[in-house]
Design a protein around this motif. Structure first.
Motif, PDB file in Angstrom:
ATOM      1  N   ALA A  59       3.997   5.513  -5.577  1.00  0.00           N
ATOM      2  CA  ALA A  59       4.076   5.406  -7.042  1.00  0.00           C
ATOM      3  C   ALA A  59       3.044   6.270  -7.746  1.00  0.00           C
ATOM      4  O   ALA A  59       3.112   6.443  -8.966  1.00  0.00           O
ATOM      5  CB  ALA A  59       3.917   3.949  -7.465  1.00  0.00           C
ATOM      6  N   ARG A  60       2.095   6.846  -7.023  1.00  0.00           N
ATOM      7  CA  ARG A  60       1.141   7.767  -7.648  1.00  0.00           C
ATOM      8  C   ARG A  60       1.812   9.074  -8.048  1.00  0.00           C
ATOM      9  O   ARG A  60       1.273   9.841  -8.825  1.00  0.00           O
ATOM     10  CB  ARG A  60      -0.040   8.033  -6.727  1.00  0.00           C
ATOM     11  CG  ARG A  60      -1.041   6.887  -6.769  1.00  0.00           C
ATOM     12  CD  ARG A  60      -2.238   7.208  -5.950  1.00  0.00           C
ATOM     13  NE  ARG A  60      -1.895   6.863  -4.577  1.00  0.00           N
ATOM     14  CZ  ARG A  60      -2.751   6.546  -3.632  1.00  0.00           C
ATOM     15  NH1 ARG A  60      -4.018   6.583  -3.868  1.00  0.00           N
ATOM     16  NH2 ARG A  60      -2.350   6.216  -2.441  1.00  0.00           N
ATOM     17  N   SER A  61       2.988   9.323  -7.516  1.00  0.00           N
ATOM     18  CA  SER A  61       3.760  10.490  -7.926  1.00  0.00           C
ATOM     19  C   SER A  61       4.319  10.222  -9.325  1.00  0.00           C
ATOM     20  O   SER A  61       4.980   9.207  -9.550  1.00  0.00           O
ATOM     21  CB  SER A  61       4.908  10.719  -6.937  1.00  0.00           C
ATOM     22  OG  SER A  61       5.934  11.473  -7.539  1.00  0.00           O
ATOM     23  N   ALA A  62       4.049  11.124 -10.249  1.00  0.00           N
ATOM     24  CA  ALA A  62       4.555  10.952 -11.616  1.00  0.00           C
ATOM     25  C   ALA A  62       6.076  10.840 -11.628  1.00  0.00           C
ATOM     26  O   ALA A  62       6.646  10.051 -12.379  1.00  0.00           O
ATOM     27  CB  ALA A  62       4.095  12.110 -12.494  1.00  0.00           C
TER      28      ALA A  62
ATOM     29  N   ALA B 211       7.054   7.333 -10.194  1.00  0.00           N
ATOM     30  CA  ALA B 211       6.576   6.255 -11.063  1.00  0.00           C
ATOM     31  C   ALA B 211       7.474   6.062 -12.281  1.00  0.00           C
ATOM     32  O   ALA B 211       7.484   4.979 -12.877  1.00  0.00           O
ATOM     33  CB  ALA B 211       5.148   6.533 -11.503  1.00  0.00           C
TER      34      ALA B 211
ATOM     35  N   ASP C 249       2.360   1.621  -3.454  1.00  0.00           N
ATOM     36  CA  ASP C 249       1.333   2.069  -4.399  1.00  0.00           C
ATOM     37  C   ASP C 249       1.054   3.562  -4.223  1.00  0.00           C
ATOM     38  O   ASP C 249       0.897   4.289  -5.202  1.00  0.00           O
ATOM     39  CB  ASP C 249       0.044   1.266  -4.215  1.00  0.00           C
ATOM     40  CG  ASP C 249       0.190  -0.188  -4.645  1.00  0.00           C
ATOM     41  OD1 ASP C 249       1.158  -0.521  -5.366  1.00  0.00           O
ATOM     42  OD2 ASP C 249      -0.660  -1.005  -4.230  1.00  0.00           O
ATOM     43  N   ARG C 250       0.995   4.018  -2.977  1.00  0.00           N
ATOM     44  CA  ARG C 250       0.752   5.438  -2.701  1.00  0.00           C
ATOM     45  C   ARG C 250       1.905   6.287  -3.230  1.00  0.00           C
ATOM     46  O   ARG C 250       1.693   7.301  -3.903  1.00  0.00           O
ATOM     47  CB  ARG C 250       0.582   5.663  -1.198  1.00  0.00           C
ATOM     48  CG  ARG C 250       0.333   7.112  -0.822  1.00  0.00           C
ATOM     49  CD  ARG C 250       0.122   7.299   0.681  1.00  0.00           C
ATOM     50  NE  ARG C 250       1.112   6.663   1.528  1.00  0.00           N
ATOM     51  CZ  ARG C 250       2.309   7.193   1.813  1.00  0.00           C
ATOM     52  NH1 ARG C 250       2.681   8.348   1.313  1.00  0.00           N
ATOM     53  NH2 ARG C 250       3.144   6.555   2.615  1.00  0.00           N
TER      54      ARG C 250
ATOM     55  N   GLN D 243       0.832  -1.205   0.000  1.00  0.00           N
ATOM     56  CA  GLN D 243       0.000   0.000   0.000  1.00  0.00           C
ATOM     57  C   GLN D 243       0.867   1.256   0.000  1.00  0.00           C
ATOM     58  O   GLN D 243       0.559   2.218  -0.713  1.00  0.00           O
ATOM     59  CB  GLN D 243      -0.938   0.003   1.210  1.00  0.00           C
ATOM     60  CG  GLN D 243      -2.057  -0.995   1.109  1.00  0.00           C
ATOM     61  CD  GLN D 243      -2.887  -1.060   2.387  1.00  0.00           C
ATOM     62  OE1 GLN D 243      -2.524  -0.511   3.415  1.00  0.00           O
ATOM     63  NE2 GLN D 243      -4.014  -1.767   2.302  1.00  0.00           N
TER      64      GLN D 243
END
Length: 156
Positions: free
Chosen positions: A25-28, A31, A22-23, A19
């Motif tokens: 990786a939401r940063s461009a 990622a 995933d949180r 989690q």
């Protein structure tokens, strides 16, 4: 070097790490960060257990002090797969630790915080290698399929 850092044992602990990844990786920006061929070759040659020990050592020396030398610039982008993993997971400087992991600046990292960060890096590396099966252990088959390096990059 100290003994290998313990990895979480419960599926719930790995789910919490997933989690967090995933949180993050939401940063461009984060990622876009991936292992390079030289990083994959290094891991194939040395194995994830050795890389995990390097992560513990690198974090202990470069990030754990309350006021690290050259904070904000202490983590290079090349030279070791852990460096790239640190940037991808937000474990590259004290500012990122404060912003992404709620670890305040100005106090040394605890052993538990180091273990958490190493587990996070370990999991990111496993995901990058295509080994996302939940227990943090390397998939020998996945590592065996990686290209072989032409020499050591980091002596263990």
């Amino acid at each position: 070097m100290p003994a290998a850092t313990p990895l979480p044992e419960s599926p719930q602990a790995w789910a919490a790490i997933d989690q967090r990844l995933d949180r993050i990786a939401r940063s461009a920006f984060r990622a876009r960060i991936h292992l390079q061929p030289a990083d994959r070759a290094f891991i194939a040659q040395r194995g994830l257990e050795t890389v995990r020990q390097h992560a513990y050592d690198l974090l202990t020396r470069r990030l754990a002090p309350a006021y690290p030398l050259n904070d904000g610039r202490q983590t290079p982008w090349r030279g070791h797969p852990v460096f790239r993993a640190q940037h991808a997971t937000g474990a590259c400087c004290r500012t990122c630790l404060a912003r992404l992991h709620a670890i305040p600046k100005g106090q040394a990292l605890t052993a538990a915080q180091l273990d958490e960060l190493v587990a996070l890096i370990d999991r990111w590396l496993a995901r990058e290698l295509g080994n996302d099966h939940g227990n943090g252990q390397e998939s020998r088959e996945a590592v065996r399929q990686l290209p072989q390096g032409d020499g050591p990059l980091f002596d263990s």
